[in-house]
Design an enzyme around this catalytic site. Structure first.
Site, PDB file in Angstrom:
ATOM      1  N   LYS A 122       2.067  -3.298   7.294  1.00  0.00           N
ATOM      2  CA  LYS A 122       2.369  -3.475   5.870  1.00  0.00           C
ATOM      3  C   LYS A 122       3.827  -3.089   5.585  1.00  0.00           C
ATOM      4  O   LYS A 122       4.506  -3.722   4.779  1.00  0.00           O
ATOM      5  CB  LYS A 122       1.413  -2.637   5.006  1.00  0.00           C
ATOM      6  CG  LYS A 122      -0.041  -3.058   5.050  1.00  0.00           C
ATOM      7  CD  LYS A 122      -0.317  -4.434   4.464  1.00  0.00           C
ATOM      8  CE  LYS A 122      -0.201  -4.471   2.956  1.00  0.00           C
ATOM      9  NZ  LYS A 122      -0.578  -5.824   2.427  1.00  0.00           N
ATOM     10  N   THR A 124       0.820  -1.215   0.000  1.00  0.00           N
ATOM     11  CA  THR A 124       0.000   0.000   0.000  1.00  0.00           C
ATOM     12  C   THR A 124       0.853   1.264   0.000  1.00  0.00           C
ATOM     13  O   THR A 124       2.003   1.252   0.469  1.00  0.00           O
ATOM     14  CB  THR A 124      -0.900  -0.003   1.255  1.00  0.00           C
ATOM     15  OG1 THR A 124      -1.554   1.250   1.386  1.00  0.00           O
ATOM     16  CG2 THR A 124      -0.097  -0.235   2.535  1.00  0.00           C
ATOM     17  N   ASP A 125       0.247   2.364  -0.458  1.00  0.00           N
ATOM     18  CA  ASP A 125       0.943   3.665  -0.385  1.00  0.00           C
ATOM     19  C   ASP A 125       1.032   4.186   1.050  1.00  0.00           C
ATOM     20  O   ASP A 125       1.800   5.107   1.343  1.00  0.00           O
ATOM     21  CB  ASP A 125       0.262   4.707  -1.291  1.00  0.00           C
ATOM     22  CG  ASP A 125      -1.202   4.970  -0.960  1.00  0.00           C
ATOM     23  OD1 ASP A 125      -1.734   4.363  -0.001  1.00  0.00           O
ATOM     24  OD2 ASP A 125      -1.826   5.784  -1.668  1.00  0.00           O
ATOM     25  N   GLU A 126       0.234   3.575   1.965  1.00  0.00           N
ATOM     26  CA  GLU A 126       0.223   4.091   3.348  1.00  0.00           C
ATOM     27  C   GLU A 126       1.563   3.893   4.046  1.00  0.00           C
ATOM     28  O   GLU A 126       1.821   4.523   5.069  1.00  0.00           O
ATOM     29  CB  GLU A 126      -0.894   3.431   4.157  1.00  0.00           C
ATOM     30  CG  GLU A 126      -2.259   3.694   3.552  1.00  0.00           C
ATOM     31  CD  GLU A 126      -3.396   3.607   4.547  1.00  0.00           C
ATOM     32  OE1 GLU A 126      -3.156   3.568   5.750  1.00  0.00           O
ATOM     33  OE2 GLU A 126      -4.551   3.600   4.083  1.00  0.00           O
TER      34      GLU A 126
HETATM   35  P1  NAD Z   1      -9.867  -7.263   2.043  1.00  0.00           P
HETATM   36  O1  NAD Z   1      -9.850  -6.984   3.498  1.00  0.00           O
HETATM   37  O2  NAD Z   1     -11.077  -6.981   1.251  1.00  0.00           O
HETATM   38  O3  NAD Z   1      -9.527  -8.825   1.797  1.00  0.00           O
HETATM   39  C1  NAD Z   1      -8.497  -9.484   2.486  1.00  0.00           C
HETATM   40  C2  NAD Z   1      -8.654 -10.981   2.220  1.00  0.00           C
HETATM   41  O4  NAD Z   1      -7.581 -11.665   2.884  1.00  0.00           O
HETATM   42  C3  NAD Z   1      -9.962 -11.580   2.763  1.00  0.00           C
HETATM   43  O5  NAD Z   1     -10.526 -12.434   1.818  1.00  0.00           O
HETATM   44  C4  NAD Z   1      -9.520 -12.338   4.006  1.00  0.00           C
HETATM   45  O6  NAD Z   1     -10.355 -13.454   4.295  1.00  0.00           O
HETATM   46  C5  NAD Z   1      -8.123 -12.780   3.598  1.00  0.00           C
HETATM   47  N1  NAD Z   1      -7.251 -13.045   4.751  1.00  0.00           N
HETATM   48  C6  NAD Z   1      -7.085 -12.270   5.855  1.00  0.00           C
HETATM   49  N2  NAD Z   1      -6.206 -12.850   6.701  1.00  0.00           N
HETATM   50  C7  NAD Z   1      -5.782 -13.997   6.091  1.00  0.00           C
HETATM   51  C8  NAD Z   1      -4.856 -15.014   6.453  1.00  0.00           C
HETATM   52  N3  NAD Z   1      -4.190 -14.979   7.613  1.00  0.00           N
HETATM   53  N4  NAD Z   1      -4.650 -16.035   5.593  1.00  0.00           N
HETATM   54  C9  NAD Z   1      -5.341 -16.099   4.416  1.00  0.00           C
HETATM   55  N5  NAD Z   1      -6.236 -15.174   4.038  1.00  0.00           N
HETATM   56  C10 NAD Z   1      -6.449 -14.127   4.864  1.00  0.00           C
HETATM   57  O7  NAD Z   1      -8.594  -6.509   1.466  1.00  0.00           O
HETATM   58  P2  NAD Z   1      -8.394  -5.808   0.030  1.00  0.00           P
HETATM   59  O8  NAD Z   1      -8.913  -4.435   0.103  1.00  0.00           O
HETATM   60  O9  NAD Z   1      -8.856  -6.724  -1.019  1.00  0.00           O
HETATM   61  O10 NAD Z   1      -6.798  -5.705   0.025  1.00  0.00           O
HETATM   62  C11 NAD Z   1      -5.998  -6.746  -0.556  1.00  0.00           C
HETATM   63  C12 NAD Z   1      -4.534  -6.369  -0.395  1.00  0.00           C
HETATM   64  O11 NAD Z   1      -4.282  -5.136  -1.034  1.00  0.00           O
HETATM   65  C13 NAD Z   1      -4.094  -6.173   1.059  1.00  0.00           C
HETATM   66  O12 NAD Z   1      -2.799  -6.682   1.199  1.00  0.00           O
HETATM   67  C14 NAD Z   1      -4.106  -4.671   1.249  1.00  0.00           C
HETATM   68  O13 NAD Z   1      -3.193  -4.290   2.240  1.00  0.00           O
HETATM   69  C15 NAD Z   1      -3.699  -4.223  -0.129  1.00  0.00           C
HETATM   70  N6  NAD Z   1      -4.164  -2.889  -0.540  1.00  0.00           N
HETATM   71  C16 NAD Z   1      -5.495  -2.570  -0.488  1.00  0.00           C
HETATM   72  C17 NAD Z   1      -5.926  -1.321  -0.962  1.00  0.00           C
HETATM   73  C18 NAD Z   1      -7.381  -0.901  -0.936  1.00  0.00           C
HETATM   74  O14 NAD Z   1      -7.678   0.243  -1.225  1.00  0.00           O
HETATM   75  N7  NAD Z   1      -8.304  -1.792  -0.618  1.00  0.00           N
HETATM   76  C19 NAD Z   1      -4.979  -0.408  -1.454  1.00  0.00           C
HETATM   77  C20 NAD Z   1      -3.629  -0.762  -1.467  1.00  0.00           C
HETATM   78  C21 NAD Z   1      -3.237  -2.016  -1.025  1.00  0.00           C
HETATM   79  O1  DAU Z   2      -4.183   4.022   0.530  1.00  0.00           O
HETATM   80  C1  DAU Z   2      -4.380   2.649   0.409  1.00  0.00           C
HETATM   81  C2  DAU Z   2      -5.231   2.161   1.555  1.00  0.00           C
HETATM   82  O2  DAU Z   2      -6.542   2.633   1.302  1.00  0.00           O
HETATM   83  C3  DAU Z   2      -5.235   0.642   1.705  1.00  0.00           C
HETATM   84  O3  DAU Z   2      -3.938   0.206   2.018  1.00  0.00           O
HETATM   85  C4  DAU Z   2      -6.211   0.211   2.804  1.00  0.00           C
HETATM   86  O4  DAU Z   2      -6.279  -1.204   2.854  1.00  0.00           O
HETATM   87  C5  DAU Z   2      -7.577   0.765   2.462  1.00  0.00           C
HETATM   88  O5  DAU Z   2      -8.484   0.447   3.509  1.00  0.00           O
HETATM   89  C6  DAU Z   2      -7.518   2.272   2.254  1.00  0.00           C
HETATM   90  O6  DAU Z   2      -7.229   2.954   3.506  1.00  0.00           O
HETATM   91  P1  DAU Z   2      -7.998   4.318   3.899  1.00  0.00           P
HETATM   92  O7  DAU Z   2      -7.921   4.475   5.355  1.00  0.00           O
HETATM   93  O8  DAU Z   2      -7.525   5.446   3.045  1.00  0.00           O
HETATM   94  O9  DAU Z   2      -9.478   3.912   3.402  1.00  0.00           O
HETATM   95  P2  DAU Z   2     -10.929   4.161   4.054  1.00  0.00           P
HETATM   96  O10 DAU Z   2     -11.919   3.761   3.012  1.00  0.00           O
HETATM   97  O11 DAU Z   2     -11.051   3.544   5.398  1.00  0.00           O
HETATM   98  O12 DAU Z   2     -10.964   5.729   4.224  1.00  0.00           O
HETATM   99  C7  DAU Z   2     -10.786   6.593   3.110  1.00  0.00           C
HETATM  100  C8  DAU Z   2     -10.856   8.021   3.634  1.00  0.00           C
HETATM  101  O13 DAU Z   2     -12.192   8.280   4.073  1.00  0.00           O
HETATM  102  C9  DAU Z   2      -9.962   8.262   4.833  1.00  0.00           C
HETATM  103  O14 DAU Z   2      -9.435   9.590   4.748  1.00  0.00           O
HETATM  104  C10 DAU Z   2     -10.896   8.154   6.029  1.00  0.00           C
HETATM  105  C11 DAU Z   2     -12.224   8.650   5.458  1.00  0.00           C
HETATM  106  N1  DAU Z   2     -13.443   8.038   6.051  1.00  0.00           N
HETATM  107  C12 DAU Z   2     -13.533   6.681   6.096  1.00  0.00           C
HETATM  108  C13 DAU Z   2     -14.633   6.073   6.655  1.00  0.00           C
HETATM  109  C14 DAU Z   2     -14.737   4.569   6.739  1.00  0.00           C
HETATM  110  C15 DAU Z   2     -14.479   8.839   6.494  1.00  0.00           C
HETATM  111  O15 DAU Z   2     -14.410  10.082   6.420  1.00  0.00           O
HETATM  112  N2  DAU Z   2     -15.575   8.250   7.038  1.00  0.00           N
HETATM  113  C16 DAU Z   2     -15.704   6.885   7.142  1.00  0.00           C
HETATM  114  O16 DAU Z   2     -16.738   6.407   7.672  1.00  0.00           O
END
Ligand code: NAD
Ligand code: DAU
Length: 355
Positions: A162, A132-134
């Site tokens: 991460k 992730t970019d975080e």
């Molecule tokens: P998600 O939470 O929707 O899905 C995670 C999946 O991993 C689920 O199916 C869960 O059951 C599985 N899982 C959790 N723990 C596990 C374990 N110990 N063994 C096997 N499976 C397990 O997450 P996502 O949003 O699909 O993110 C996928 C990946 O991308 C993550 O590594 C996350 O950090 C990264 N990522 C997400 C975002 C985003 O915006 N969602 C952005 C950048 C990076």
């Molecule tokens: O940047 C990549 C990341 O983006 C991933 O690595 C994470 O897995 C993914 O969850 C996401 O993280 P964020 O914290 O940015 O996503 P979230 O959807 O939780 O929140 C997006 C923005 O919205 C953040 O600034 C917080 C704000 N927010 C979120 C929620 C859930 C609100 O204002 N209200 C809310 O109820």
């Protein structure tokens, strides 16, 4: 054969579905099915012999080794993680268990498997770690976007877990020569995202006539990427990325949270008008997330320069598809709203006084 972990979650399931639609190469999908994993995401693959689902934990050494031995994959893609920042603030231990210890276990099992491969299989093998970019921390308004050489400065327990995993991947490359690839991606949105994250939560609450909780002033900025574009980038890195390299993936869509929520409301006003008035009337500012990062932005030029990848969707096309998907799939949303989901919503928002 590919081994994918976390392929029942949001991004993983989109990747598996896209892969199975475009390729004959089979996939083994290892997923623990936590609250975020949902086999319903993979329902259209039922009966497809090219997709093998295995319920299990990346932290289970015996199981991971057995899968590697049985399926002899040419690559492993690690999506599995605890992924929600707010949950990491409430309960960080699960994030360390899966994101750090689980990734270490996976790396070490893969190292043993890779060492025992024949010469040509060893050369061909890849381990792609999805990050992730975080990990780069928060940007000031005038700072340039994150590049692959931006220093790590994770701010939440999620981001720290991460970052730790990324460092382990780097160490396995440096110390053991494992052919690793790391991708650091910005905020994804699209079909099948669990409604704890900003965009699906807002769609879900707006349709239910509930408050749309904006943390703080709503001016925090994220760089939004349509999930299908992320999956295409991962395919490009898997096939042509250079082992040991990191690739940043972003959508060139920096937007403030308030603008995102207004866009969602406007689309819902058009596609599902509410007799009570514009959906934006439900916007409510609530207490901020502790340690809330102000701005993320990704410089994705390396990926474009080296592998020719660019996002296909603009934010306008991607968000319209996303809202339409949630409107067309009310059953999916209903099914993921288990008691556990309701407990989480109660816990996360109960102590957030209106601001
Ligand atoms: P998600 O939470 O929707 O899905 C995670 C999946 O991993 C689920 O199916 C869960 O059951 C599985 N899982 C959790 N723990 C596990 C374990 N110990 N063994 C096997 N499976 C397990 O997450 P996502 O949003 O699909 O993110 C996928 C990946 O991308 C993550 O590594 C996350 O950090 C990264 N990522 C997400 C975002 C985003 O915006 N969602 C952005 C950048 C990076
Ligand atoms: O940047 C990549 C990341 O983006 C991933 O690595 C994470 O897995 C993914 O969850 C996401 O993280 P964020 O914290 O940015 O996503 P979230 O959807 O939780 O929140 C997006 C923005 O919205 C953040 O600034 C917080 C704000 N927010 C979120 C929620 C859930 C609100 O204002 N209200 C809310 O109820």
């Amino acid at each position: 054969m590919l081994l994918v972990t976390g392929g029942a979650g949001f991004i993983g399931s989109n990747f598996v579905l896209d892969w199975c639609a475009a390729s004959d190469e089979p996939i083994v999908n290892l997923d623990k099915l936590t609250y975020a994993g949902n086999l319903g995401n993979l329902a259209t693959l039922k009966g497809n012999s090219r997709h093998v689902f295995v319920r299990g934990d990346i932290g289970d050494r015996t199981q991971v080794e057995a899968l590697l031995a049985q399926y002899t994959p040419r690559a492993v893609i690690n999506f599995a993680a605890e992924s929600h920042v707010d949950r990491s603030i409430h309960a960080p231990a699960d994030f360390i268990a899966t994101n750090v210890v689980g990734t270490l276990n996976l790396l070490d099992a893969i190292r043993g498997y890779w060492n025992a491969l024949g010469e040509s299989e060893r050369l061909r093998f890849r381990f792609l770690h999805v990050s992730t970019d975080e990990v780069y921390g928060s940007l000031e308004p005038i700072e340039p976007a994150f590049t692959e050489s931006s220093p790590y400065a994770p701010n939440s327990p999620y981001a720290a877990s991460k970052a730790a995993a990324d460092h382990l991947v780097r160490a396995y490359r440096h110390t053991y020569g494992l052919p690793t690839l790391v991708t650091n991606c910005s905020n994804n949105y699209g079909p099948r995202q669990f409604p704890e994250k900003l965009i699906p939560l807002m769609i879900h609450n707006a349709l239910a006539g509930k408050a749309l909780p904006i943390y703080g002033d709503g001016l925090n900025i994220r760089d939004w990427l349509y999930v299908g574009d992320h999956c295409a980038a991962i395919r490009a890195v898997l096939e042509c990325g250079r082992p040991g390299e990191t690739y940043n993936i972003g959508g060139w869509n920096e937007k403030a949270n308030l603008d995102i929520v207004h866009t969602v409301c406007t689309l819902l006003d058009e596609l599902r008008p509410d007799a009570g008035g514009p959906h934006a009337r439900l916007i409510t500012h609530v207490q901020d997330r502790p340690g809330h990062d102000r701005r993320y932005a990704i410089d994705a030029r390396k990926l474009e320069r080296e592998l020719g990848w660019r996002p296909a969707e603009t934010f306008e096309t991607g968000i319209r598809k996303t809202v339409q998907w949630y409107l067309d799939n009310p059953g999916w949303v209903q099914r993921v709203q288990s008691g556990a989901y309701r407990d989480w919503v109660a816990r996360n928002y109960a102590d957030r006084a209106e601001a």
